[in-house]
Design a protein around this motif. Structure first.
Motif, PDB file in Angstrom:
ATOM      1  N   ILE A  17      75.918   7.363  71.568  1.00  0.00           N
ATOM      2  CA  ILE A  17      75.625   8.715  71.081  1.00  0.00           C
ATOM      3  C   ILE A  17      74.209   8.797  70.534  1.00  0.00           C
ATOM      4  O   ILE A  17      73.469   9.731  70.836  1.00  0.00           O
ATOM      5  CB  ILE A  17      76.657   9.149  70.019  1.00  0.00           C
ATOM      6  CG1 ILE A  17      78.015   9.354  70.694  1.00  0.00           C
ATOM      7  CG2 ILE A  17      76.206  10.413  69.287  1.00  0.00           C
ATOM      8  CD1 ILE A  17      79.161   9.544  69.726  1.00  0.00           C
ATOM      9  N   TYR A  20      71.590   8.710  73.477  1.00  0.00           N
ATOM     10  CA  TYR A  20      71.674   9.697  74.560  1.00  0.00           C
ATOM     11  C   TYR A  20      70.720  10.862  74.318  1.00  0.00           C
ATOM     12  O   TYR A  20      70.683  11.444  73.238  1.00  0.00           O
ATOM     13  CB  TYR A  20      73.107  10.234  74.689  1.00  0.00           C
ATOM     14  CG  TYR A  20      73.254  11.180  75.861  1.00  0.00           C
ATOM     15  CD1 TYR A  20      73.429  10.690  77.144  1.00  0.00           C
ATOM     16  CD2 TYR A  20      73.175  12.544  75.677  1.00  0.00           C
ATOM     17  CE1 TYR A  20      73.538  11.540  78.226  1.00  0.00           C
ATOM     18  CE2 TYR A  20      73.291  13.415  76.759  1.00  0.00           C
ATOM     19  CZ  TYR A  20      73.467  12.907  78.020  1.00  0.00           C
ATOM     20  OH  TYR A  20      73.564  13.751  79.088  1.00  0.00           O
ATOM     21  N   ARG A  21      69.945  11.177  75.337  1.00  0.00           N
ATOM     22  CA  ARG A  21      69.061  12.335  75.316  1.00  0.00           C
ATOM     23  C   ARG A  21      69.290  13.110  76.601  1.00  0.00           C
ATOM     24  O   ARG A  21      69.052  12.607  77.698  1.00  0.00           O
ATOM     25  CB  ARG A  21      67.583  11.919  75.236  1.00  0.00           C
ATOM     26  CG  ARG A  21      67.205  11.143  73.998  1.00  0.00           C
ATOM     27  CD  ARG A  21      67.240  12.039  72.738  1.00  0.00           C
ATOM     28  NE  ARG A  21      67.032  11.261  71.538  1.00  0.00           N
ATOM     29  CZ  ARG A  21      67.998  10.856  70.718  1.00  0.00           C
ATOM     30  NH1 ARG A  21      69.252  11.147  70.965  1.00  0.00           N
ATOM     31  NH2 ARG A  21      67.733  10.157  69.650  1.00  0.00           N
ATOM     32  N   LEU A  22      69.780  14.330  76.479  1.00  0.00           N
ATOM     33  CA  LEU A  22      70.100  15.147  77.644  1.00  0.00           C
ATOM     34  C   LEU A  22      68.900  15.280  78.584  1.00  0.00           C
ATOM     35  O   LEU A  22      69.041  15.193  79.806  1.00  0.00           O
ATOM     36  CB  LEU A  22      70.589  16.538  77.213  1.00  0.00           C
ATOM     37  CG  LEU A  22      71.007  17.471  78.346  1.00  0.00           C
ATOM     38  CD1 LEU A  22      72.203  16.895  79.106  1.00  0.00           C
ATOM     39  CD2 LEU A  22      71.320  18.847  77.807  1.00  0.00           C
ATOM     40  N   ASP A  23      67.724  15.466  78.019  1.00  0.00           N
ATOM     41  CA  ASP A  23      66.526  15.656  78.845  1.00  0.00           C
ATOM     42  C   ASP A  23      66.149  14.428  79.661  1.00  0.00           C
ATOM     43  O   ASP A  23      65.282  14.508  80.535  1.00  0.00           O
ATOM     44  CB  ASP A  23      65.338  16.074  77.977  1.00  0.00           C
ATOM     45  CG  ASP A  23      65.518  17.478  77.410  1.00  0.00           C
ATOM     46  OD1 ASP A  23      66.331  18.244  77.964  1.00  0.00           O
ATOM     47  OD2 ASP A  23      64.837  17.801  76.427  1.00  0.00           O
ATOM     48  N   ASP A  24      66.776  13.293  79.386  1.00  0.00           N
ATOM     49  CA  ASP A  24      66.532  12.072  80.165  1.00  0.00           C
ATOM     50  C   ASP A  24      67.723  11.707  81.049  1.00  0.00           C
ATOM     51  O   ASP A  24      67.694  10.672  81.712  1.00  0.00           O
ATOM     52  CB  ASP A  24      66.242  10.890  79.215  1.00  0.00           C
ATOM     53  CG  ASP A  24      64.945  11.092  78.441  1.00  0.00           C
ATOM     54  OD1 ASP A  24      64.016  11.721  78.987  1.00  0.00           O
ATOM     55  OD2 ASP A  24      64.865  10.631  77.288  1.00  0.00           O
ATOM     56  N   ALA A  25      68.754  12.533  81.076  1.00  0.00           N
ATOM     57  CA  ALA A  25      69.966  12.234  81.832  1.00  0.00           C
ATOM     58  C   ALA A  25      69.782  12.623  83.305  1.00  0.00           C
ATOM     59  O   ALA A  25      69.514  13.789  83.604  1.00  0.00           O
ATOM     60  CB  ALA A  25      71.157  12.974  81.230  1.00  0.00           C
ATOM     61  N   PHE A  28      71.780  15.727  84.589  1.00  0.00           N
ATOM     62  CA  PHE A  28      71.216  16.973  84.068  1.00  0.00           C
ATOM     63  C   PHE A  28      69.939  17.324  84.822  1.00  0.00           C
ATOM     64  O   PHE A  28      69.746  18.467  85.253  1.00  0.00           O
ATOM     65  CB  PHE A  28      70.941  16.827  82.565  1.00  0.00           C
ATOM     66  CG  PHE A  28      70.201  17.990  81.968  1.00  0.00           C
ATOM     67  CD1 PHE A  28      70.857  19.192  81.723  1.00  0.00           C
ATOM     68  CD2 PHE A  28      68.859  17.882  81.651  1.00  0.00           C
ATOM     69  CE1 PHE A  28      70.175  20.269  81.162  1.00  0.00           C
ATOM     70  CE2 PHE A  28      68.175  18.953  81.089  1.00  0.00           C
ATOM     71  CZ  PHE A  28      68.828  20.143  80.848  1.00  0.00           C
ATOM     72  N   LEU A  29      69.076  16.344  85.014  1.00  0.00           N
ATOM     73  CA  LEU A  29      67.807  16.581  85.705  1.00  0.00           C
ATOM     74  C   LEU A  29      68.030  16.998  87.163  1.00  0.00           C
ATOM     75  O   LEU A  29      67.336  17.884  87.674  1.00  0.00           O
ATOM     76  CB  LEU A  29      66.920  15.337  85.623  1.00  0.00           C
ATOM     77  CG  LEU A  29      66.457  14.978  84.203  1.00  0.00           C
ATOM     78  CD1 LEU A  29      65.802  13.600  84.188  1.00  0.00           C
ATOM     79  CD2 LEU A  29      65.528  16.042  83.648  1.00  0.00           C
ATOM     80  N   ARG A  31      70.638  18.644  88.297  1.00  0.00           N
ATOM     81  CA  ARG A  31      71.125  20.027  88.260  1.00  0.00           C
ATOM     82  C   ARG A  31      69.985  21.011  88.055  1.00  0.00           C
ATOM     83  O   ARG A  31      69.887  22.026  88.745  1.00  0.00           O
ATOM     84  CB  ARG A  31      72.179  20.202  87.166  1.00  0.00           C
ATOM     85  CG  ARG A  31      72.801  21.605  87.169  1.00  0.00           C
ATOM     86  CD  ARG A  31      73.802  21.805  86.046  1.00  0.00           C
ATOM     87  NE  ARG A  31      73.228  21.678  84.724  1.00  0.00           N
ATOM     88  CZ  ARG A  31      72.485  22.623  84.132  1.00  0.00           C
ATOM     89  NH1 ARG A  31      72.210  23.745  84.753  1.00  0.00           N
ATOM     90  NH2 ARG A  31      72.025  22.428  82.921  1.00  0.00           N
TER      91      ARG A  31
END
Length: 155
Positions: A17, A20-25, A28-29, A31
């Protein structure tokens, strides 16, 4: 009913947790990149072709006549999706179906002359669309991205 999850040590959960960084997932990228490409595609693609319609025409242009089932597999669409796409393209006079000369029980899908002209123009247009989508990448980065995506979908 609760989802089945594998119990994990609290320390590992907290570490996951915290890191985790959404902008590095990557998911996500992918999508967001797809949304960007889809927006450019919708604005620039000719004849109001959708992505699935373009893929169908482009693959038929590439491989020639084939069964609907085989075409669906080639472009990674399930039976229901390819059936709908085929029906819409038929209604527009872009593709036709006929008996397979090797197996009269099967139907073969092919481009009409109009479909061939539109497929050719759409393939030219997709070059412009891809050019805009991938403009930030160098040629080598583009090749690398393509190879990575192929690895993901061909496993």
């Amino acid at each position: 009913m609760q989802p089945k999850t594998k119990p994990r040590p609290a320390e590992k959960v907290k570490e996951a947790i915290d890191s985790y960084r959404l902008d590095d997932a990557p998911g996500f990228l992918l999508r967001v990149a797809l949304r960007t490409h889809t927006s450019i595609f919708a604005a620039k693609m000719i004849e109001e072709l959708t992505g699935p319609q373009f893929s169908t025409l482009a693959k038929l242009r590439e491989v020639g006549p084939c069964s609907q089932n085989h075409l669906g597999r080639l472009i990674h669409y399930d039976s229901a999706t390819i059936t709908g796409v085929i029906n819409r393209l038929k209604s527009r006079g872009l593709i036709k179906s006929s008996k397979d000369p090797l197996d009269p029980r099967r139907r073969e899908i092919d481009l009409t002359e109009k479909g061939r002209r539109i497929a050719d123009a759409a393939i030219e247009t997709i070059g412009e669309i891809s050019g805009e989508t991938f403009a930030p990448l160098t040629r080598d980065e583009f090749r690398t991205l393509t190879e990575i995506l192929k690895k993901i979908i061909q496993r």
